[in-house]
Design a protein around this motif. Structure first.
Motif, short mmCIF file in Angstrom:
data_model
loop_
_atom_site.label_atom_id
_atom_site.label_comp_id
_atom_site.label_asym_id
_atom_site.label_seq_id
_atom_site.Cartn_x
_atom_site.Cartn_y
_atom_site.Cartn_z
N HIS A 264 -69.88 6.54 19.96
CA HIS A 264 -68.58 7.13 20.29
C HIS A 264 -67.58 6.93 19.17
O HIS A 264 -66.77 7.78 18.90
N HIS A 265 -67.64 5.77 18.57
CA HIS A 265 -66.83 5.56 17.38
C HIS A 265 -67.40 4.38 16.62
O HIS A 265 -68.24 3.64 17.13
N GLU A 272 -61.49 -2.96 8.50
CA GLU A 272 -60.55 -3.31 9.55
C GLU A 272 -61.31 -4.11 10.59
O GLU A 272 -62.17 -3.56 11.28
N TYR A 273 -61.02 -5.39 10.69
CA TYR A 273 -61.77 -6.21 11.61
C TYR A 273 -61.34 -5.96 13.05
O TYR A 273 -60.17 -5.87 13.37
N SER A 282 -62.50 -2.69 26.48
CA SER A 282 -61.27 -1.92 26.69
C SER A 282 -61.43 -0.44 26.36
O SER A 282 -60.58 0.36 26.73
N PHE B 65 -63.46 14.56 19.48
CA PHE B 65 -64.27 15.74 19.77
C PHE B 65 -64.09 16.87 18.76
O PHE B 65 -64.13 18.03 19.10
N ASN B 315 -68.56 14.33 12.46
CA ASN B 315 -67.80 14.45 13.70
C ASN B 315 -66.84 13.29 13.90
O ASN B 315 -66.91 12.29 13.19
N SER B 316 -65.98 13.45 14.90
CA SER B 316 -64.90 12.50 15.13
C SER B 316 -65.40 11.09 15.37
O SER B 316 -66.40 10.87 16.03
N SER B 317 -64.67 10.11 14.85
CA SER B 317 -64.84 8.73 15.28
C SER B 317 -63.44 8.18 15.43
O SER B 317 -62.81 7.80 14.46
N VAL B 318 -62.93 8.20 16.64
CA VAL B 318 -61.57 7.73 16.88
C VAL B 318 -61.65 6.43 17.66
O VAL B 318 -62.20 6.39 18.76
N VAL B 319 -61.18 5.37 17.07
CA VAL B 319 -61.18 4.09 17.77
C VAL B 319 -59.85 3.97 18.50
O VAL B 319 -58.81 3.89 17.87
N GLU B 320 -59.90 4.00 19.84
CA GLU B 320 -58.63 4.01 20.57
C GLU B 320 -58.05 2.61 20.69
O GLU B 320 -56.85 2.42 20.62
N ALA B 321 -58.94 1.65 20.91
CA ALA B 321 -58.46 0.32 21.26
C ALA B 321 -58.06 -0.48 20.03
O ALA B 321 -58.58 -0.29 18.94
N PHE B 322 -57.13 -1.37 20.20
CA PHE B 322 -56.77 -2.36 19.20
C PHE B 322 -56.38 -1.77 17.86
O PHE B 322 -56.78 -2.22 16.80
N LYS B 323 -55.56 -0.73 17.93
CA LYS B 323 -55.11 -0.12 16.69
C LYS B 323 -54.22 -1.06 15.89
O LYS B 323 -54.06 -0.93 14.70
N ARG B 325 -54.57 -4.30 15.42
CA ARG B 325 -55.17 -5.50 14.84
C ARG B 325 -54.95 -5.56 13.32
O ARG B 325 -54.97 -4.54 12.65
N VAL B 326 -54.81 -6.78 12.82
CA VAL B 326 -54.60 -6.92 11.38
C VAL B 326 -55.91 -6.78 10.60
O VAL B 326 -56.97 -7.06 11.12
N ASN B 327 -55.79 -6.35 9.38
CA ASN B 327 -56.98 -6.25 8.53
C ASN B 327 -57.38 -7.62 8.01
O ASN B 327 -56.55 -8.35 7.50
N VAL B 328 -58.63 -7.93 8.14
CA VAL B 328 -59.11 -9.21 7.62
C VAL B 328 -60.44 -8.96 6.95
O VAL B 328 -61.25 -8.20 7.45
N VAL B 329 -60.65 -9.61 5.83
CA VAL B 329 -62.02 -9.63 5.32
C VAL B 329 -62.32 -11.04 4.88
O VAL B 329 -61.54 -11.61 4.13
#
Ligand SMILES: Cc1cc2nc3c(=O)[nH]c(=O)nc-3n(C[C@H](O)[C@H](O)[C@H](O)COP(=O)(O)OP(=O)(O)OC[C@H]3O[C@@H](n4cnc5c(N)ncnc54)[C@H](O)[C@@H]3O)c2cc1C
Lengths: 389, 329
Positions: A264-265, A272-273, A282, B65, B315-323, B325-329
């Motif tokens: 789905h994604h 981006e962790y 969720s 989609f 095709n689409s990959s949209v992550v809805e949750a936890f937009k 969140r901070v970037n960490v590596v």
């Protein structure tokens, strides 16, 4: 505080098998599993395919490794493997490999391939499908696998702690052992193995350790009752359009997998962790079965009559590409950030043998491998002679 | 609308669309998610430039989609529509041009499809688009087309159409290389209706074609859809040969009479010979012209190459949750 020679975090197939192997070198081994039971996550929610090379016409190395592991898995877990169905591979006309190339590839890796009988061919739309083959592939039954591993763990005297999870790992005061902080207590261990698959980076992050460059995908796996002509068939279409429906023995249903709609994604941890567990809890899990079935029914029209049952959801963790150059899609890191902390990750169930073999060689913990690799000749692998391409 | 219906909305994307691709994606996904159970937005990237490729990557990250099918180069409209229909999954498929067709009309089009029409064809009065000569040409052409083929195409019909799966499956079976969506839809028949709409004018130069291009398209359309001109040519040919046979009989008769001693003025022959060859050449070249049209079509079709080549699909990959969140590596 209880103390073990080795503690394995994660009671999936990998964690359990690693525990069994380690038990031969250590006298006290424990498995910590967050869920109430073993093998309920990715080891259960997956397509259950025991790969035999056919899937990788564009990666000879991966195909050859699968050819080596397939007979080992089928021998060791024969009673957990479903073989009573015919497995078809169909080559799409817009495929990246042609039927001829595929046949040749199978010959080169020594994998048996036969032309499909007319009754099987008739299931496909010949304007979209170039050729249909019968191959040797099977499906494992995750429920039987669970029972089998439980029995083996009990016999081997491995301690199994279910329903509790590890928060973080830290180096013990002696600079050699490790301390594990659980949600409900503490453990001490000489060695710790992080076998948590999608939670691999979560544990590392909570322990303040460097993360691995992993990719995560939220996957949907629909289960369905196939129409009667497909009841005893598994179908895989390659390789452009890439999808399959095959028996899911743990439920007596068929699973569905479609390269475009199953994930789905996705995201890359190095960009981006995110915590995969938060994500799967969720995420809005709206089924894409309507998309999958319409696309698949273009190629196999009879599938229009399939009955949807439900979808299983799981996070898939994909290894960084550079880890799988030698055809072993595994990640094995010893002393990752802490002494005696090992990270173990495999792309497919049968990669467990690659893990154990590599542990033998690189970790210097001898004697895990129960079985020898079968030789190339035994597998019928075609060895190119000089002058032959 | 039935909840489990899947709708495909497809549009070509070309370099000149760069300015409004995202706006289009936003409008279309908003309307579809409000009106239909399941949808996909299919963007056929018609060999556009790198800037557009970047925009499309962003679209895939932000809108769910969406599917992008990138063609290997820039193809003609007809081929792009073929690619759109081939790749579509929907029970209903809406073809649109993002530069001019209003997303707000999509639910109306689909509603009519659901009411049982297999093709709902958008109609505009083309004042905004074509010159008066162009419009007159279109009317003449559509009359001529109907007379030659026996089926009608609405002169003001556009390529903004909604099609049922049934008609899509019929159209995708036709693999002619020279293809005009409107005429294919008319050709396969089924039940059709029209819906007039007001085009949106985005900030781009109109895609107008030159008179020459229009005439070219008109000839192409007729040749692909009708063998009438060819039959006409055979008719003319047969008549002409009949005339020439009669003429030779006449010439033979004259010469026979003369050799029998009848006195006929020979100087008359000069004019008639020239007349004869002039008419014959005229007919001959006309026939050759028509034949060459058909021969070139036969050649095109007989090569049996794929209509188009796909460079890649994404095709689409949209992550809805936890937009957040901070970037960490
Ligand atoms: C959709 C999908 C389809 C697939 N199809 C196939 C296929 O057809 N064939 C194939 O060979 N492979 C397939 N795979 C891959 C295969 O599932 C995995 O390679 C394999 O299951 C990994 O096993 P594991 O033991 O590492 O993971 P898991 O079974 O997920 O085990 C990890 C365990 O760790 C536990 N855990 C996590 N965090 C903690 C914590 N903090 N403390 C304690 N316990 C914790 C989890 O609860 C879990 O039980 C597929 C995967 C997916 C997602």
């Amino acid at each position: 505080m209880r103390s073990f020679d080795a503690v394995i975090i994660g009671g999936g197939f990998f964690g359990c098998y690693v525990a069994l192997s380690l038990r031969r070198a250590f006298s006290s081994v424990a498995v910590v599993e967050r869920e109430p039971d073993l093998l309920t996550r990715a080891s259960y929610v997956n397509q259950a395919r025991v790969h035999n090379g056919y899937h990788y016409p564009r990666s000879l190395m991966t195909a050859l490794r699968s050819r080596v592991n397939f007979p080992r898995f089928c021998e060791e877990f024969g009673d957990c493997v479903e073989t009573g169905f015919t497995k078809l591979y169909a080559i799409a006309r817009e495929s990246k490999v042609t039927a001829m190339q595929f046949e040749r590839f199978c010959h080169n890796i020594g994998a048996r391939i036969d032309s499909a009988p007319p009754r099987c061919r008739a299931l496909f739309d010949s304007t979209l499908i170039e050729e249909v083959f019968v191959v040797r592939e099977c499906a494992f039954n995750a429920v039987k696998l669970r029972a089998r591993l439980k029995a083996l763990l009990t016999d081997a005297g491995v301690e199994v702690l279910c329903g509790t999870s590890v928060r973080r790992v830290a180096q013990g005061n002696d600079g050699d052992s490790l301390d594990l902080e659980l949600v409900d207590g503490r453990l001490s261990a000489g060695h710790v193995f992080n076998c948590t698959y999608s939670q691999t980076n979560t544990i590392l992050r909570q322990s303040g350790l460097p993360l691995l460059p992993l990719k995560h995908e939220l996957c949907e796996q629909p289960l369905l009752v196939p129409p009667p002509p497909l009841a005893k068939l598994g179908v895989t279409v390659i390789d452009g359009p890439f999808f399959s429906t095959m028996p899911f023995p743990a439920r007596g249903l068929h699973s569905l997998h479609h390269v475009r709609y199953t994930p789905h994604h996705f995201w890359l941890d190095q960009e981006e962790y995110r915590d995969p567990e938060d994500n799967i809890r969720s995420a809005r899990k709206r089924s894409r079965y309507p998309y999958m079935i319409r696309d698949i029914a273009r190629f196999v029209p009879v599938l229009e009559r399939a009955t949807y049952v439900e979808s299983l959801w799981e996070m898939k963790t994909v290894l960084p590409q550079n880890e799988i150059d030698d055809g072993r899609p595994i990640l094995l890191r010893r002393d990752h950030g802490l002494r005696n902390l090992t990270v173990v990750l495999g792309a497919k169930i049968d990669n467990i043998y690659d893990v154990i073999d590599t542990m033998d060689k690189t970790l210097g913990l001898p004697g895990y491998s129960r079985q020898r690799e079968p030789s190339a000749e035994a597998l019928g692998v075609h060895q190119p002679r000089q002058g032959e391409n | 609308m039935k909840p489990d219906v899947l709708v495909t909305v497809a549009s070509a994307v070309q370099s000149s669309d760069a300015g409004f691709i995202e706006q289009f994606a936003r409008e279309v996904t908003a309307i579809l998610s409000a009106h239909v159970g399941y949808y996909e937005v299919l963007l056929i990237d018609n060999g556009s430039d790198d800037a557009v490729v970047k925009i499309l990557e962003r679209v895939l990250k932000h809108f769910p989609f969406v599917r992008v099918v990138r063609l290997s180069r820039c193809y003609e409209d007809g081929i792009v529509f073929a690619a759109a229909l081939d790749h579509s999954l929907g029970d209903f498929v809406v073809l649109m041009d993002m530069a001019s067709d209003p997303p707000a009309v999509v639910p109306d089009l689909i509603a009519r499809c659901e009411a049982g029409y297999d093709a709902v064809v958008g109609v505009t009065d083309k004042k905004w688009h074509d010159s008066p000569i162009g419009r007159l040409g279109a009317r003449v052409f559509s009359r001529l087309f109907e007379a030659l083929t026996g089926y009608a195409v609405h002169p003001d019909g556009t390529n903004f159409v909604a099609l049922s799966r049934r008609i899509v499956n019929s159209i995708t079976k036709i693999r002619d290389r020279q293809r005009y969506m409107k005429h294919l839809t008319a050709y396969v028949g089924f039940n059709r209706t029209y819906l007039s709409y007001q085009p949106v004018l985005r900030d781009v130069p109109l895609r107008r074609r030159s008179l020459l291009a229009a005439v070219n398209a008109a000839v192409g359309t007729i040749v692909s859809n009708s063998t009438m001109p060819l039959r006409l040519v055979s008719l003319v040919g047969v008549t002409a040969s009949f005339v020439s046979v009669m003429y030779s009989v006449f010439v033979l008769a004259i010469s026979a009479l003369r050799s029998a001693g009848v006195r006929i003025n020979a100087a008359e022959g000069w004019a008639s010979t020239n007349m004869f060859s002039a008419v014959m050449f005229f007919l001959l070249f006309l026939m050759l012209a028509v034949l060459s049209e058909y021969v070139s079509k036969i050649m095109n079709e007989s090569q049996q190459r794929p209509l188009y080549h796909v460079a890649y699909e994404s095709n689409s990959s949209v992550v809805e949750a936890f937009k957040d969140r901070v970037n960490v590596v």
